[in-house]
Scaffold this motif. Structure first.
Motif, short mmCIF file in Angstrom:
data_model
loop_
_atom_site.label_atom_id
_atom_site.label_comp_id
_atom_site.label_asym_id
_atom_site.label_seq_id
_atom_site.Cartn_x
_atom_site.Cartn_y
_atom_site.Cartn_z
N SER A 191 0.83 -1.19 0.00
CA SER A 191 0.00 0.00 0.00
C SER A 191 0.87 1.25 0.00
O SER A 191 1.95 1.28 0.58
N VAL A 237 -0.06 3.97 1.44
CA VAL A 237 -0.32 4.64 2.71
C VAL A 237 0.31 3.81 3.82
O VAL A 237 -0.04 2.67 4.03
N HIS A 238 1.25 4.41 4.53
CA HIS A 238 1.93 3.69 5.60
C HIS A 238 1.47 4.17 6.98
O HIS A 238 1.22 3.38 7.86
N ALA A 279 -1.42 6.08 8.24
CA ALA A 279 -2.70 6.69 7.90
C ALA A 279 -3.20 7.62 8.99
O ALA A 279 -3.84 8.63 8.71
#
Length: 59
Positions: free
Chosen positions: A40, A42-43, A45
């Motif tokens: 992903s 997004v690490h 969020a």
């Protein structure tokens, strides 16, 4: 109203067309890759959680 026994009715014809379209759509989706091994973008969020401070408006 007389209909031939061999001829499908309008609703049966419509059902057949919808089923063909659905089968075609599902077949197209099955051919793709699932990307389950991808990472992903997004690490982090959530932002660091801080206690919110509410102040009364003066004036």
């Amino acid at each position: 109203m007389s209909t031939e026994e061999g001829a499908p009715s309008a609703s049966e014809e419509m059902k057949r067309k919808f089923k063909e379209a659905l089968d075609k759509k599902n077949a197209r989706h099955r051919d793709g890759e699932s990307h389950l091994d991808g990472e992903s973008a997004v690490h982090a969020a959530n932002a660091p959680q801080t206690r919110r401070e509410f102040r009364r408006k003066s004036g």
